[in-house]
Design a protein around this motif. Sequence first.
Motif, short mmCIF file in Angstrom:
data_model
loop_
_atom_site.label_atom_id
_atom_site.label_comp_id
_atom_site.label_asym_id
_atom_site.label_seq_id
_atom_site.Cartn_x
_atom_site.Cartn_y
_atom_site.Cartn_z
N LYS A 38 15.89 -12.93 7.78
CA LYS A 38 17.39 -13.33 7.49
C LYS A 38 18.02 -11.76 7.70
CE LYS A 38 16.41 -17.40 5.46
NZ LYS A 38 14.91 -17.77 5.45
N LYS A 81 16.41 -14.49 -2.35
CA LYS A 81 15.56 -15.03 -1.48
C LYS A 81 14.71 -14.17 -0.58
CE LYS A 81 19.17 -16.86 0.98
NZ LYS A 81 19.84 -17.60 2.16
N ALA A 86 10.82 -19.41 4.23
CA ALA A 86 10.99 -20.51 5.19
C ALA A 86 11.00 -21.75 4.28
CB ALA A 86 10.03 -20.79 6.44
N MET A 87 11.68 -22.78 4.70
CA MET A 87 11.34 -24.18 4.02
C MET A 87 11.87 -24.21 2.55
SD MET A 87 8.22 -26.01 5.67
CE MET A 87 6.83 -24.94 5.09
N GLY A 88 12.77 -23.32 2.29
CA GLY A 88 13.24 -23.29 0.74
C GLY A 88 12.31 -22.68 -0.17
N ILE A 91 13.41 -19.41 -3.00
CA ILE A 91 14.63 -19.33 -3.23
C ILE A 91 15.44 -19.38 -4.49
CG2 ILE A 91 17.13 -19.84 -2.23
CD1 ILE A 91 15.96 -20.20 0.26
N GLU A 139 22.01 -12.32 -2.09
CA GLU A 139 23.37 -12.90 -1.48
C GLU A 139 24.19 -13.51 -2.14
OE1 GLU A 139 22.25 -14.52 2.46
OE2 GLU A 139 22.20 -16.51 1.45
N GLU A 140 25.45 -13.49 -1.62
CA GLU A 140 26.60 -14.38 -2.62
C GLU A 140 26.21 -15.78 -2.62
OE1 GLU A 140 30.42 -15.28 -0.98
OE2 GLU A 140 29.73 -14.75 1.29
N LEU A 142 27.16 -19.38 -2.31
CA LEU A 142 27.99 -20.18 -1.61
C LEU A 142 28.16 -21.46 -2.43
CD1 LEU A 142 26.70 -19.95 1.68
CD2 LEU A 142 28.32 -18.48 0.82
N VAL A 156 23.67 -26.56 -2.29
CA VAL A 156 24.72 -26.53 -1.37
C VAL A 156 24.13 -26.94 -0.09
CG1 VAL A 156 25.69 -24.71 0.15
CG2 VAL A 156 25.86 -24.33 -2.33
N ASP A 158 23.65 -27.84 3.86
CA ASP A 158 23.86 -27.20 4.92
C ASP A 158 23.99 -28.16 6.35
OD1 ASP A 158 21.07 -27.42 5.84
OD2 ASP A 158 20.52 -25.36 5.48
N ALA A 184 18.57 -27.44 0.23
CA ALA A 184 18.61 -28.53 1.25
C ALA A 184 17.67 -28.60 2.33
CB ALA A 184 20.19 -28.13 1.96
N ASN A 185 16.28 -28.29 1.98
CA ASN A 185 15.19 -28.50 2.88
C ASN A 185 14.81 -30.18 2.80
OD1 ASN A 185 15.50 -25.55 1.77
ND2 ASN A 185 14.75 -25.49 3.73
N GLU A 265 21.42 -19.35 8.24
CA GLU A 265 20.15 -18.80 8.94
C GLU A 265 20.02 -19.51 10.45
OE1 GLU A 265 16.07 -19.76 7.98
OE2 GLU A 265 16.68 -21.68 7.24
N1 LIG Z 1 23.93 -18.08 -0.46
C1 LIG Z 1 23.30 -19.20 -1.00
N2 LIG Z 1 24.29 -20.05 -1.71
C2 LIG Z 1 23.97 -21.26 -2.19
N3 LIG Z 1 22.70 -21.94 -1.73
C3 LIG Z 1 22.02 -21.16 -0.73
C4 LIG Z 1 22.20 -19.97 -0.40
N4 LIG Z 1 21.24 -19.70 0.64
C5 LIG Z 1 20.42 -20.48 0.47
N5 LIG Z 1 20.81 -21.72 -0.31
C6 LIG Z 1 19.96 -23.06 -0.46
O1 LIG Z 1 18.84 -22.84 -0.13
C7 LIG Z 1 18.49 -23.68 1.11
C8 LIG Z 1 17.54 -22.77 1.93
O2 LIG Z 1 17.86 -21.47 2.27
P1 LIG Z 1 17.91 -20.81 3.65
O3 LIG Z 1 18.37 -19.69 3.48
O4 LIG Z 1 18.07 -21.54 4.50
O5 LIG Z 1 16.33 -20.64 3.56
P2 LIG Z 1 14.82 -21.25 4.25
O6 LIG Z 1 14.54 -20.38 5.52
O7 LIG Z 1 13.84 -21.31 3.13
O8 LIG Z 1 15.48 -22.69 4.60
C9 LIG Z 1 19.66 -23.83 2.01
O9 LIG Z 1 19.68 -24.87 2.50
C10 LIG Z 1 20.54 -23.99 0.64
O10 LIG Z 1 20.71 -25.14 -0.18
#
Ligand SMILES: Nc1ncnc2c1ncn2[C@@H]1O[C@H](COP(=O)(O)OP(=O)(O)O)[C@@H](O)[C@H]1O
Length: 325
Positions: A38, A81, A86-88, A91, A139-140, A142, A156, A158, A184-185, A265
Amino acid sequence: MPIFRRLRDLGVLGINARNARYILRENPRRLYPRVDDKLRTKVLCEAAGIPVPKLLAVARRHHEIPELLERTRSLDSFVVKPARGAMGNGILVIGSRRGHAYHRSGGRTLDLEAIRYHVAGIISGLYALGGHRDEAMVEERLSTHPALREIAVEGVPDVRVIVFRGVPVMAMVRLPTRASGGRANLHQGAIGAGIDLATGHTVRAVLRNQPVRTHADSGRPVVGVAIPAFDRVLEVATRAAGQTGLGYVGADVVVDAERGPLVLELNARPGLSIQVANGAGLLPRLRRVHELPTREMDLAERIALGRELSRSHPLRPAAQEEAAC
Ligand SMILES: Nc1ncnc2c1ncn2[C@@H]1O[C@H](COP(=O)(O)OP(=O)(O)O)[C@@H](O)[C@H]1O
Ligand SMILES: [Mg+2]
């Protein structure tokens, strides 16, 4: 009707065909690190002026953890993270802070020691594919766009967009639930709602592969929802996929309340359940893209084509599908 015939009639892409025809042929292995890490994806997108969540701190080794914690000490909200997760998994979303108490979105309160432990776990490879060493990134955080707040519980949402040879061919919004721990997985128990690319509205939704019409936690409808800034979602997803050099990409875009669509991502092996969420197969759309000289088309033309494909290979509203069974 036997299930395999029904799937074939819908043009559903199976795992073997996905791997052989799309991933192996369209995605050169040497380009995988661009999306599997990432941190690299962020650099790639930023270089092309594609918006991404701000990177606040990184710890590549254990001795860098104190500096990362120092950086987060002053923040009220942030996300930790694994760069290669992967797959949440792994995090940690911190939604607010009171003194030394950090509130995990929809979960427990943590102190700095617990965050230190989590970061150390990430670096040791606890969440990385194959258990290899990894890097921890902060990271910030969102925030959910107001239009989606009632159907994204404790996290959040996606938008996953499948981009094939520069054409966005299918999309779904993934809506966190209490059960998914705000992530959001779909594997974690989020709802997947298929989106009509032509209109930007959700047309069907599934939770653990079963059709649903409302969000289990809020009771609000998840079908017929307009995705905010959907034109821009398709634009950033398609441009980001183009930066990777890969032919078959799953781009994850978050519509942030303040900053609008950002690339969260990119995936070189996107899952197939987007077809279940849409009640439509990928194959007819992928085949159509195959037949066209997409390399000669500009961004606007490719997006218009994707929207057209969504119209000509329509999604099946849940009611119609049940009637057809
Ligand atoms: N910067 C962020 N702010 C708020 N929620 C986040 C952020 N990064 C990840 N998330 C939450 O975690 C989920 C998985 O993050 P992601 O970066 O896509 O990693 P993965 O590869 O594990 O799917 C996102 O769909 C979101 O719901
Ligand atoms: Mg993801």
